[in-house]
Design a protein around this motif. Sequence first.
Motif, mmCIF file in Angstrom:
data_model
loop_
_atom_site.group_PDB
_atom_site.id
_atom_site.type_symbol
_atom_site.label_atom_id
_atom_site.label_comp_id
_atom_site.label_asym_id
_atom_site.label_seq_id
_atom_site.Cartn_x
_atom_site.Cartn_y
_atom_site.Cartn_z
ATOM 1 N N ASP A 82 77.285 -14.432 114.713
ATOM 2 C CA ASP A 82 78.323 -14.002 115.562
ATOM 3 C C ASP A 82 77.857 -13.255 116.686
ATOM 4 O O ASP A 82 78.134 -13.366 117.790
ATOM 5 N N THR A 83 76.947 -12.239 116.306
ATOM 6 C CA THR A 83 76.648 -11.384 117.383
ATOM 7 C C THR A 83 75.401 -12.148 118.434
ATOM 8 O O THR A 83 75.575 -12.033 119.381
ATOM 9 N N ARG A 102 77.178 -14.296 120.736
ATOM 10 C CA ARG A 102 77.955 -13.481 121.669
ATOM 11 C C ARG A 102 76.832 -12.920 122.779
ATOM 12 O O ARG A 102 77.150 -12.972 124.014
#
Lengths: 102, 321
Positions: B196-197, B200
């Motif tokens: 997820d990070t 991003r």
Amino acid sequence: MNTVFLYALVGIGLFCLGLFALIVQAHLLRKILAINIMGSGVFLILVALARRTEGGIPDPVPHAMVITGIVVAVSATALALVMILKVTESSGQPEFPDEESK
Amino acid sequence: MEALALLQDVFDILLGFGLLWLAWLALFSLDLFRSIVSFISFGLLMAIIWVRLDAPDVALAEAAIGAGLTGALFLAAFAKLQPASVNGKGSSINPQKQSSRKQLLRWLPALIMLWIASGLTIAILALPPHATGLTSEVTSNLTASGVSNPVTAVLLNFRGYDTLLEIVVLLLALLAVWSIGSSVPSIESEPGPVLDTLSRLLVPILIMVSAYLLWVGAHAPGGAFQAGAVLGAAGVLLVLSGWKLYPGLEGFPLRLVLTAGSITFVVIAILTMLVSGTFMQFPPAQASILILILEMVATLSIGVTLAALFIGSPPTDIKKL
């Protein structure tokens, strides 16, 4: 100039290795891998031979052809992989049925 | 100088053998997952070899497509195949069937391969060590092409035909993939905090890299395909981390983006035919801006098409139509 022929010969090696695997391996995913490696062999021969120019600037036309080839190869691979999934769905195994077991 | 040349030769030989070894692992390793990982490393090694052969444009395309996207496609297909091969009928090798006939069937292709390999080797070694090819034609017409990177000039001006057909091939492949469809649902899992990070952080960078490659392609290695591939990789990353297209964009807007590359190409080709009389012959004064427009639209189409090929099935909205 040695580099040119060295890499062209490696390209031949890749092409033949891929063709051999394409014939011998039954698993369809491996067959697609084999076709991809055959293609890489052809690209390698093309780009290696494009470097035989005198001035040191390689011939850009084969380079452009190989870039086109890489993109066509990835689209054909994507299509082939979806077809493998379909074959697996209908026959239960990721291989073509054997001649004898029909 | 002498020592450097020797070092380069040793490096080339190591790279060549490493490539053949990885190809062998990819084709004959017993574990299929290992094969695919070997194939991805094969693509990365291949990219280094393109740099050694003074083909940085090809190296960029190979690193983004050959190693990145193709590898992702194989891994996704492998994951979807898993349930089928676990449920019993995975391998149909019957020990009794490995008779002498099967052995012969293995040796025969090996012999034929050796024969083909030696024939090709003789043919390659018989080629003259120096050949000019089309280099002089390309360099003498480079000023008229609108760009100063010879590979981009060939791709989008001199051999624009090939590129037009190539974009159409991409579109056709996507149409075929959507038509065949696969009822195997893509694996949906909650992305972990790392993915997820990472996505991003990476997606904006990838979009910037893509724009840079597109812009720089006019005078240095780069161009529409490399930029499109990087954009496609950003799309794959987004899909993997659970991102979905807004429902309103799934129908017509998506199809418009997918076909924009081919449409723009054909429209510009016909317009240039009306002006200069020849299909796709860019007037030298406007060539630069025409190529930039073409590349921008083509990058977007290529990126979205590659990401759509990775997803494999059309968005639900289209399926209902």
